[in-house]
Each structure stands twice: as structure tokens, then as C-alpha cells.
Design an enzyme around this catalytic site. Sequence first.
Site, short mmCIF file in Angstrom:
data_model
loop_
_atom_site.label_atom_id
_atom_site.label_comp_id
_atom_site.label_asym_id
_atom_site.label_seq_id
_atom_site.Cartn_x
_atom_site.Cartn_y
_atom_site.Cartn_z
N GLY A 132 -5.33 -4.89 7.24
CA GLY A 132 -6.40 -3.90 7.38
C GLY A 132 -7.43 -4.19 8.46
O GLY A 132 -7.88 -3.27 9.15
N THR A 138 0.85 -1.19 0.00
CA THR A 138 0.00 0.00 0.00
C THR A 138 0.88 1.24 0.00
O THR A 138 2.00 1.21 0.49
CB THR A 138 -0.86 -0.06 1.29
OG1 THR A 138 -1.76 -1.12 1.14
CG2 THR A 138 -1.59 1.22 1.58
N GLY A 167 -0.80 -2.33 6.42
CA GLY A 167 -0.69 -3.60 7.12
C GLY A 167 -1.96 -4.40 7.00
O GLY A 167 -2.72 -4.22 6.03
N ARG A 227 -14.67 -7.40 0.02
CA ARG A 227 -13.90 -7.06 1.23
C ARG A 227 -13.39 -5.60 1.16
O ARG A 227 -12.87 -5.16 0.15
CB ARG A 227 -12.71 -8.01 1.35
CG ARG A 227 -11.82 -7.78 2.59
CD ARG A 227 -10.59 -6.97 2.25
NE ARG A 227 -9.67 -6.86 3.39
CZ ARG A 227 -8.61 -6.08 3.42
NH1 ARG A 227 -8.32 -5.33 2.39
NH2 ARG A 227 -7.83 -6.01 4.48
N1 ASP Z 1 -3.98 -2.18 4.73
C1 ASP Z 1 -4.24 -2.69 3.43
C2 ASP Z 1 -5.52 -3.49 3.46
O1 ASP Z 1 -5.72 -4.24 4.40
C3 ASP Z 1 -3.15 -3.53 2.87
C4 ASP Z 1 -1.75 -3.00 3.03
O2 ASP Z 1 -1.51 -2.04 3.75
O3 ASP Z 1 -0.86 -3.53 2.40
O4 ASP Z 1 -6.27 -3.41 2.55
#
Ligand code: ASP
Length: 332
Positions: free
Chosen positions: A255, A201, A253, A229
Site C-alpha cells: 500500500g 485484498t 499490493g 497504519r
Molecule cells: N494494499 C493493501 C494495503 O497495503 C494490501 C493488499 O493489497 O494486500 O493495505
Amino acid sequence: MKPFHLFVLAALVAFGCNGPLVGNPQPAVESIDFAIAIHGGAGTIDRDMDPDLERAYREALEDALRFGYGLLEQDSTSLDVVEQVVRRLEDDELFNAGKGAVFTHEGTNELDAAIMDGATRGCGAVTGVTTVKNPISLARTVMEASPHVFFTGSGAEAFAERMGLERVDPEYFFTQRRWDSLQKILKREEGTVSETGKHGTVGCVALDRSGHLAAATSTGGLTNKRFGRVGDVPVIGAGTYADDATAAISCTGHGEQFIRNTVASRVSAMMEYKGLTLDEAARVVISKVLGPGDGGLIAVGRDGAIALEFNTEGMYRGAADSSGRFEVAIWE
Ligand code: ASP
């Protein structure tokens, strides 16, 4: 007055209330006119990464950071800066946002993004977008050109169409690397959601010369995520938050954990209600509220302090400010 009290009084007059003015004088706190931090995801980042790939990541981070720094130096607003920097990262297929987004279980790319203006606490968010080239700009358009805050799927697409945002064929988001990641997970048939905690992300937080804060985050979510989702990124207060009174925060992270723990707004609330510094608040949330391996965050405070906290093996990140700080890092 007793002799002891006279002694204490004399000592206070001589040394001041903060102790003797000898020894280690506190360095003057340098005032920071503007500051910026970026991230490109946190997770299990392979330390044996191909050196060319590592170099590419570092260059991409440096490039985005320098670009944002330059805009702030030229008096751009923090809101413009976070949008522009995230657009750049969305266009770079190294990262899991825009081009380069991960695949859902069904083999599609569904994008989430959010932006927040600390000056007004105005915000905009989109989720499940499949044809908008730069979801962060759609999020900003939601904030500025609609009475609403959050649009999903076909409603978000229709709004993008009406507002004239750049659209692309969903094929545009295809990258072999992300496709292979999905195939690897599907073959394992474990029903796990993400590939060994690899994320990607992107996010940017900034403080501008006028003292305004802003945060922006964009993602493809988690590899193999199920139909419909929604992660933390577009959920204001979970993955993205900004308030001029405290800080601007962008998370990355797992989510679900960031939603459960309202991570981004919790950092702000700890500063506001408990009087914690940005650094303290970020550390408590990442190390005590979240669990090991959950992810990380970047944040910039109203005084220009920057926090880069994570409880994963690494986080692609960068920070710069008007006092001359300029750094990018992955693990270290
Ligand atoms: N936080 C994001 C999610 O869960 C994924 C990520 O941060 O890599 O969609």
C-alpha cells in the site's frame, strides 16, 4: 503536378490513407455492453499451493465473477455490482477482507474499504474499522448518506451504528490461518510488515450497460501492520479510483508504494492527458512507476477494455464481458 505526386495521389485513391485494403483486414472492434474484473490480492503466491486450496480460490473467484456478470446482465448499475461482489468476497475467509482479514501487530483486525462512482466521481472510504461486517457497504453509505468522503476508526463505527449497518463482535474476523501468519512473523522478529509479500485484498471494477464505471476495494491491510497504519485501499486515487471519462481501477499490493505513486488515479490521468489506452497506462504504471514485487491492479475502461496487470508472482483475478470473455487466473 509531377509524375511522382500523381503516383502518390493515385495510390491514396486506390488504397485509402491507411494503406492497401488487401492483406490483413483489421477485425471489427466488437462493441462491449458491460464488463467486470475482480481481484483477490497480488503477491508471492506459492506455486506449490495445496491443490484443494488452489481449487477453492479458483472456485471463489469464478463464483464472484459469475455473480457480478449476472447482475450486469440484468441491468444492475456498476455501483451496485462492485459493492455486491466485494461483499461476497469480504464474506469469504479465503481473502484478506472482512472475514479472513489479516492481523495487526497487536493481534486485532482493522479493516479499510473504498468505493467510487465514475459517473459522479462521488466516493466513500473507511479505515480502521473493527466491528462492521461489510466495510464496503459502510464506504458506500459514507458516499451516499454523509457530506464527507472518509471516516476513520471510532467515527466510522459511530456512523455505522447510526446508519444501521450490520455489526459483529471483533471475534467474527478471527481465522486461524491469518493468526498463524502473524505468529510466524512475530517469531521472526524482523520487524517486517508483511508475510513474504502475501496479500489478499479484494476488489471489483465494472462497466454497466449505461456506460457507467465503478470501483470498489476492501482489505484487512498488511499482516503485522502497526497501530494506526492506513494503506492505499481507502485512499481515493491510490488504491481505488473511477471516472466515466477514462476507467475504473482497483489496486492490491504494498500500500505505501501505491500511495506514494497515486497509482489508481495515475492510470486514469495517463489516459486522459497522454491519450494512452487503458492497457498502455496500466502497463506503464505497473512496470515503470512501481517496482518489481509491489503489486497489481485491475481496471475496466469506458469502452469495456479490461486490464489485469501485476509485477508480483501472481494475482488472484478474473475478468468477464458481454462479448463472452470469462476467465479466472492466479499465476498464468
Ligand atoms: N494494499 C493493501 C494495503 O497495503 C494490501 C493488499 O493489497 O494486500 O493495505
